[in-house]
Design a protein around this motif. Sequence first.
Motif, short mmCIF file in Angstrom:
data_model
loop_
_atom_site.label_atom_id
_atom_site.label_comp_id
_atom_site.label_asym_id
_atom_site.label_seq_id
_atom_site.Cartn_x
_atom_site.Cartn_y
_atom_site.Cartn_z
N ALA A 184 0.84 -1.21 0.00
CA ALA A 184 0.00 0.00 0.00
C ALA A 184 0.88 1.26 0.00
O ALA A 184 0.59 2.23 -0.71
CB ALA A 184 -0.93 0.00 1.20
N ILE A 185 1.94 1.22 0.78
CA ILE A 185 2.85 2.37 0.81
C ILE A 185 3.48 2.57 -0.56
O ILE A 185 3.51 3.69 -1.09
CB ILE A 185 3.93 2.18 1.89
CG1 ILE A 185 3.31 2.24 3.29
CG2 ILE A 185 5.03 3.25 1.76
CD1 ILE A 185 4.28 1.86 4.41
N ALA A 186 3.95 1.47 -1.17
CA ALA A 186 4.58 1.58 -2.49
C ALA A 186 3.60 2.16 -3.52
O ALA A 186 3.99 2.91 -4.41
CB ALA A 186 5.07 0.20 -2.94
N CYS A 187 2.30 1.83 -3.38
CA CYS A 187 1.31 2.30 -4.36
C CYS A 187 0.84 3.73 -4.09
O CYS A 187 0.47 4.44 -5.01
CB CYS A 187 0.08 1.40 -4.33
SG CYS A 187 0.41 -0.30 -4.81
N LEU A 188 0.83 4.14 -2.85
CA LEU A 188 0.12 5.39 -2.50
C LEU A 188 1.02 6.50 -1.96
O LEU A 188 0.59 7.64 -1.85
CB LEU A 188 -0.96 5.10 -1.44
CG LEU A 188 -2.08 4.15 -1.89
CD1 LEU A 188 -2.95 3.74 -0.71
CD2 LEU A 188 -2.96 4.82 -2.96
N VAL A 189 2.25 6.15 -1.60
CA VAL A 189 3.12 7.18 -1.02
C VAL A 189 4.38 7.29 -1.89
O VAL A 189 5.29 6.46 -1.78
CB VAL A 189 3.51 6.84 0.44
CG1 VAL A 189 4.22 8.01 1.09
CG2 VAL A 189 2.29 6.42 1.25
N ASP A 190 4.39 8.28 -2.76
CA ASP A 190 5.58 8.43 -3.62
C ASP A 190 6.66 9.22 -2.88
O ASP A 190 6.47 9.66 -1.74
CB ASP A 190 5.20 9.08 -4.97
CG ASP A 190 4.57 10.45 -4.79
OD1 ASP A 190 4.70 11.04 -3.69
OD2 ASP A 190 3.94 10.95 -5.74
N ASP A 191 7.80 9.38 -3.55
CA ASP A 191 8.94 10.04 -2.89
C ASP A 191 8.60 11.46 -2.43
O ASP A 191 9.01 11.88 -1.35
CB ASP A 191 10.15 10.07 -3.84
CG ASP A 191 10.75 8.68 -3.98
OD1 ASP A 191 10.36 7.79 -3.19
OD2 ASP A 191 11.56 8.48 -4.90
N ALA A 192 7.83 12.16 -3.28
CA ALA A 192 7.48 13.55 -2.93
C ALA A 192 6.63 13.57 -1.65
O ALA A 192 6.86 14.38 -0.74
CB ALA A 192 6.73 14.20 -4.08
N ALA A 193 5.65 12.65 -1.60
CA ALA A 193 4.78 12.60 -0.41
C ALA A 193 5.60 12.22 0.82
O ALA A 193 5.42 12.79 1.90
CB ALA A 193 3.66 11.59 -0.63
N ARG A 194 6.51 11.28 0.62
CA ARG A 194 7.34 10.84 1.74
C ARG A 194 8.21 11.99 2.27
O ARG A 194 8.33 12.17 3.49
CB ARG A 194 8.22 9.69 1.29
CG ARG A 194 8.62 8.76 2.38
CD ARG A 194 9.54 7.71 1.81
NE ARG A 194 8.89 6.43 1.57
CZ ARG A 194 8.71 5.49 2.51
NH1 ARG A 194 9.13 5.71 3.73
NH2 ARG A 194 8.14 4.36 2.23
N SER A 195 8.78 12.76 1.35
CA SER A 195 9.65 13.83 1.87
C SER A 195 8.82 14.97 2.46
O SER A 195 9.25 15.62 3.42
CB SER A 195 10.67 14.31 0.82
OG SER A 195 10.00 14.78 -0.31
N ALA A 196 7.60 15.16 1.93
CA ALA A 196 6.72 16.18 2.54
C ALA A 196 6.33 15.77 3.97
O ALA A 196 6.01 16.62 4.80
CB ALA A 196 5.47 16.38 1.68
N LEU A 197 6.36 14.46 4.22
CA LEU A 197 5.96 13.97 5.54
C LEU A 197 7.15 13.69 6.46
O LEU A 197 6.98 13.15 7.55
CB LEU A 197 5.14 12.68 5.38
CG LEU A 197 3.74 12.83 4.77
CD1 LEU A 197 3.17 11.49 4.33
CD2 LEU A 197 2.79 13.51 5.76
N ALA A 198 8.34 14.08 5.99
CA ALA A 198 9.57 13.69 6.72
C ALA A 198 9.57 14.18 8.16
O ALA A 198 9.97 13.46 9.08
CB ALA A 198 10.79 14.18 5.98
N GLU A 199 9.11 15.40 8.37
CA GLU A 199 9.14 15.95 9.72
C GLU A 199 8.19 15.16 10.64
O GLU A 199 8.51 14.87 11.80
CB GLU A 199 8.70 17.42 9.69
CG GLU A 199 9.07 18.17 10.96
CD GLU A 199 8.40 19.54 11.04
OE1 GLU A 199 8.20 20.01 12.16
OE2 GLU A 199 8.08 20.11 9.97
N TRP A 200 7.07 14.79 10.06
CA TRP A 200 6.08 14.03 10.84
C TRP A 200 6.58 12.62 11.15
O TRP A 200 6.44 12.14 12.27
CB TRP A 200 4.75 13.98 10.09
CG TRP A 200 3.66 13.28 10.86
CD1 TRP A 200 3.16 13.64 12.08
CD2 TRP A 200 2.96 12.08 10.47
NE1 TRP A 200 2.18 12.76 12.47
CE2 TRP A 200 2.03 11.79 11.50
CE3 TRP A 200 3.02 11.26 9.35
CZ2 TRP A 200 1.17 10.70 11.44
CZ3 TRP A 200 2.15 10.18 9.29
CH2 TRP A 200 1.24 9.90 10.33
#
Length: 486
Positions: A184-200
Amino acid sequence: MSQQPINDEQVRQRMADYTGHAHLPPLVGLHSMSEASSRGLTVAESVARQLRLHWSLKRLHMIFVARIAAMPVYELKMAFSLHAHYCAEHVEPFANRVREMRQPPYGLEVCPDAALDAFFDEILCAPQTPALVLGLYGYAIPAVVRALERLVADTSKLFDHPTWRVCRLTLIEMQDVLEYGQQAIACLVDDAARSALAEWTALLEELLGAAGDLDGTQPKNSIEPRRMYSSVPYRYDGVPKRDERFRDPYNMGVNAEAFLFDPEIPALPKSIMLYFKRLREIDVPEMMSSILVETPGKPWEYYRDMTRQLWDEARHAMMGEIGFVSMGIDWTKIPLNFTWSLGLNTQLTPLERHGVLYAIEQGLMPKKTGKEYEWAVAVATANRLTALIQDYDWADEILHARIGRDWLVPELGGQKQALAFGDSAWSRILVDWARWREQGLTEHRNWWPEVYRDACRFWGIEPDPNLLAYSTTYENTRADLKQVAG
Ligand SMILES: [Fe+2]
Ligand SMILES: [Fe+2]
């Protein structure tokens, strides 16, 4: 003359050489003698870890449930239903084991670590689907799996066998959840989303660190727990939302029940309506989840049973999906409305919603209009899959009726009272067919002819002009209980 004490090396050798009668494995094969004598947690350590697992599974169960309605992605609604069911089923064995090992108070209702609660609060409050998916499957589930694996590895399989067994059985399903979650993570969380969420995600790690990991076995960091998404307390959103494939969620343009109950219509085309009714059941987990979230203070068995039913209803929706896909029909052409879950979640109390569900499910019992009738239609189609879908859909109702009898009927003072209560609650729901059209929410488009034509192509038959002309909507049927499959 004093004897020489046996040295460590000799002890080790004796243990390694030890065998049972006729070389049967010692200790029922659970441990070698050296393992059994050298490893194991104290009861206090084992209980402390189990209390944390118990609490975490409870919290996770409620997060999965709480996000089913307003999180739009259909496949995830189904996954959350299954994963909530798994969590709910595993809460009890840990509670039971703690009760076996300790006198009251057991501490089962007490948060074992404020940082752990902050960790789960953050995930519960995750604002968007990618954050929710990453928090659940990238942090919370891996932490549960780590805790289970450590307890399996650390405790004595003999001294603490019941705990070891509970952990092993839980681990099987939690590893499945983890595997799905990674996809699910591989399908729904791309690199951009992951880095936007890095602080969290750094905060999530920090909170786990402050708790000494989920099981409290690791050195705790001394950082003062902060909050981001959960700095504003969580507010439940029971308004159902769907992803972009559900383009016409107010559509009530094709009356599936009128078609299904028409004795003039042959069985085969009715399989479309059966699949439609099944897939439309996405709305049942959406509705049941709201009952669970908004009904606090029940015994745990209530949440466990209701979550089991919630998962069954998700399975019914997926059975409909299978039906359509097996025929090569694009189900996204069919407007699957959410008017039922929307109406119930926003207009009724949780008890009234449960009453409506109960009244519907009692209505599924009569031979001529209920689940047995649907099954008979499915058998008459001579399609094994259709028959199998209805066979299990019917069987599941047996348990659902019992869950209603166990939890709702006693609360409302009897079977009759429960039915009347559900019926009157449903009659107060505003289902405003004409107004929805006036407001431009839907045209109540008749999707039937197009889907029927696709089905005929699959069956290799010419469409019957009489059936092609079917255009009965829900306009003139007072939205009655029969129109929903529980
Ligand atoms: Fe169902
Ligand atoms: Fe049901």
